[in-house]
Design a protein around this motif. Sequence first.
Motif, PDB file in Angstrom:
ATOM      1  N   ILE A 142      -8.305 -13.910   4.073  1.00  0.00           N
ATOM      2  CA  ILE A 142      -7.611 -12.566   4.128  1.00  0.00           C
ATOM      3  C   ILE A 142      -6.595 -12.316   5.134  1.00  0.00           C
ATOM      4  CG2 ILE A 142      -8.349 -10.103   4.663  1.00  0.00           C
ATOM      5  CD1 ILE A 142     -10.015 -11.404   2.417  1.00  0.00           C
ATOM      6  N   ASP A 143      -5.611 -11.638   4.591  1.00  0.00           N
ATOM      7  CA  ASP A 143      -4.328 -11.419   5.487  1.00  0.00           C
ATOM      8  C   ASP A 143      -4.386  -9.819   5.483  1.00  0.00           C
ATOM      9  OD1 ASP A 143      -3.418 -13.920   5.870  1.00  0.00           O
ATOM     10  OD2 ASP A 143      -2.440 -13.866   3.792  1.00  0.00           O
ATOM     11  N   LEU A 144      -4.394  -9.121   6.663  1.00  0.00           N
ATOM     12  CA  LEU A 144      -4.704  -7.631   7.054  1.00  0.00           C
ATOM     13  C   LEU A 144      -3.159  -7.524   7.912  1.00  0.00           C
ATOM     14  CD1 LEU A 144      -6.420  -5.498   6.170  1.00  0.00           C
ATOM     15  CD2 LEU A 144      -7.498  -5.838   8.527  1.00  0.00           C
ATOM     16  N   PRO A 145      -2.062  -7.110   7.025  1.00  0.00           N
ATOM     17  CA  PRO A 145      -1.161  -6.201   7.721  1.00  0.00           C
ATOM     18  C   PRO A 145      -1.234  -4.894   8.312  1.00  0.00           C
ATOM     19  CG  PRO A 145      -0.363  -7.263   5.919  1.00  0.00           C
ATOM     20  CD  PRO A 145      -1.837  -7.274   5.799  1.00  0.00           C
ATOM     21  N   LYS A 160       1.732   7.518  13.132  1.00  0.00           N
ATOM     22  CA  LYS A 160       1.047   7.096  11.904  1.00  0.00           C
ATOM     23  C   LYS A 160       0.898   5.632  11.990  1.00  0.00           C
ATOM     24  CE  LYS A 160       2.607  10.781   9.016  1.00  0.00           C
ATOM     25  NZ  LYS A 160       3.356  11.073   7.561  1.00  0.00           N
ATOM     26  N   VAL A 161      -0.502   4.774  11.204  1.00  0.00           N
ATOM     27  CA  VAL A 161      -0.635   3.815  11.315  1.00  0.00           C
ATOM     28  C   VAL A 161      -0.841   3.487   9.656  1.00  0.00           C
ATOM     29  CG1 VAL A 161      -2.603   2.103  11.630  1.00  0.00           C
ATOM     30  CG2 VAL A 161      -1.805   3.620  13.372  1.00  0.00           C
ATOM     31  N   TRP A 162      -0.546   2.280   9.236  1.00  0.00           N
ATOM     32  CA  TRP A 162      -0.627   2.010   7.732  1.00  0.00           C
ATOM     33  C   TRP A 162      -1.486   0.537   7.830  1.00  0.00           C
ATOM     34  CZ3 TRP A 162       3.788   3.631   9.811  1.00  0.00           C
ATOM     35  CH2 TRP A 162       4.323   5.174   9.340  1.00  0.00           C
ATOM     36  N   ILE A 163      -2.579   0.426   7.037  1.00  0.00           N
ATOM     37  CA  ILE A 163      -3.189  -0.789   6.868  1.00  0.00           C
ATOM     38  C   ILE A 163      -3.281  -1.285   5.471  1.00  0.00           C
ATOM     39  CG2 ILE A 163      -5.526  -1.938   7.050  1.00  0.00           C
ATOM     40  CD1 ILE A 163      -6.053   0.487   9.310  1.00  0.00           C
ATOM     41  N   ILE A 198       1.960   3.599  -0.519  1.00  0.00           N
ATOM     42  CA  ILE A 198       1.186   4.507   0.256  1.00  0.00           C
ATOM     43  C   ILE A 198      -0.117   5.032  -0.325  1.00  0.00           C
ATOM     44  CG2 ILE A 198       0.904   6.273   2.044  1.00  0.00           C
ATOM     45  CD1 ILE A 198       3.767   5.194   2.933  1.00  0.00           C
ATOM     46  N   ILE A 199      -1.062   4.861   0.411  1.00  0.00           N
ATOM     47  CA  ILE A 199      -2.344   5.870  -0.133  1.00  0.00           C
ATOM     48  C   ILE A 199      -2.840   6.632   0.927  1.00  0.00           C
ATOM     49  CG2 ILE A 199      -4.654   5.661  -1.303  1.00  0.00           C
ATOM     50  CD1 ILE A 199      -4.325   2.756  -1.960  1.00  0.00           C
ATOM     51  N   PRO A 200      -2.615   7.957   0.712  1.00  0.00           N
ATOM     52  CA  PRO A 200      -3.367   8.822   1.791  1.00  0.00           C
ATOM     53  C   PRO A 200      -5.061   8.443   2.225  1.00  0.00           C
ATOM     54  CG  PRO A 200      -1.915  10.068   0.483  1.00  0.00           C
ATOM     55  CD  PRO A 200      -2.072   8.712  -0.226  1.00  0.00           C
ATOM     56  N   ALA A 242      -5.625  -2.629  -4.032  1.00  0.00           N
ATOM     57  CA  ALA A 242      -5.305  -4.131  -3.225  1.00  0.00           C
ATOM     58  C   ALA A 242      -3.693  -4.029  -3.174  1.00  0.00           C
ATOM     59  CB  ALA A 242      -5.736  -5.192  -3.909  1.00  0.00           C
ATOM     60  N   GLY A 243      -3.108  -4.335  -2.039  1.00  0.00           N
ATOM     61  CA  GLY A 243      -1.685  -4.311  -1.885  1.00  0.00           C
ATOM     62  C   GLY A 243      -1.019  -3.207  -1.515  1.00  0.00           C
TER      63      GLY A 243
END
Length: 362
Positions: A111-114, A121-124, A349-351, A138-139
């Motif tokens: 698992i890679d989690l950037p 704001k934070v993006w996962i 991006i997904i809100p 995914a992605g």
Amino acid sequence: MIRKSLLVSIILLLALSLLTACGDNRTASQILEDALKKNATVKSQSFNGFIELGLTFSDSLIQNAPPEGQLFLQSLKNFRLTYEGAMNTEPLEGEITLSTEIPFGDLKTKIDLPILIKEEKVWIKVPQLPIPDLQNYAGKFIELDLKELEKLSGVDTLPTDPANIAENAKVMNKMYYEEIFPLFFKSYGETYFKKGDLNEVEVPKEIAAKQSVEFTLTQEQLEPFITSMLSDFIPKVLDIMAKPEYRDVTKVTADQLNEAKKSIEEAKSQWEKNKGNLNQYIQNLSIKGVSVIDKEGYLAHTVFDMGADLSDPENPGTVSIKLKAQSSSLNINQKPSFKNTIPPSSGEIIPFQELINGLGGL
């Protein structure tokens, strides 16, 4: 003339030898304290490291667990988490990628989690997982707006305004680097810290190492260390945190601090009654930390090793724990290089609320 030159040369050589022999006359804890203060001024850097955890359960503990529990306990023998990233304080932006392997049945999936951050704001990034509900995402990057989360939860989060972030960081740095860290090193510096040998630690070639400091804690030192923490260090830290200038930033209330003080007093009382039984619960403790300071005075590399056996005299079996961690700071105060675009493009991006709705809500 020749004799005079020879005499001057000898004097210079002797002076140089004395300076070399004396070296840094600061104590080990002073060297580390100064490096930590300098690290507080870092504006940008890249970093990497890992954490390895190994839990080995005795046969009696495994046999008493249900079948699914036995597999889980055995899977904890070798857990490894790696990370790498970069950060910048002006403007506030950064990234960190966490990587590990997660068991799914008899298989392990990497698992890679950037995780990306820019001001408020934070993006996962959603990883590829064998979970049907997440396949469509995914992605993609889940977007978290800290201001919106604060409104929804009713709880203050970290400040998102750049001016407030800078001011709060200044106050927090004062609390840690001018009060808490000096208190810790004053309390424990002479006993647990010493100057290290760079030949005994493997330092990344990118780091121009100058010196190292070692921290050690043994089984024999554990009882007095815990006694000192409960009776002296932790109560003093709570007194520091109670100062209005720090409470305004940490949002810790007077009631919470008073409750914490009561808990420490209760823990101290219980400890005094039971500390004689410590060796029945913890055996073979060994903790060693090595901090490497570079030629600019920054704390640039750390290595931490811990080992211990845990047991309960009322229940058969033991748990052996091994923990190793390593971290490196590179390219300090140089322009950071990010592997991901910050922020991600709108198509990636997904809100957060859209994800929750897609998963059936909460």
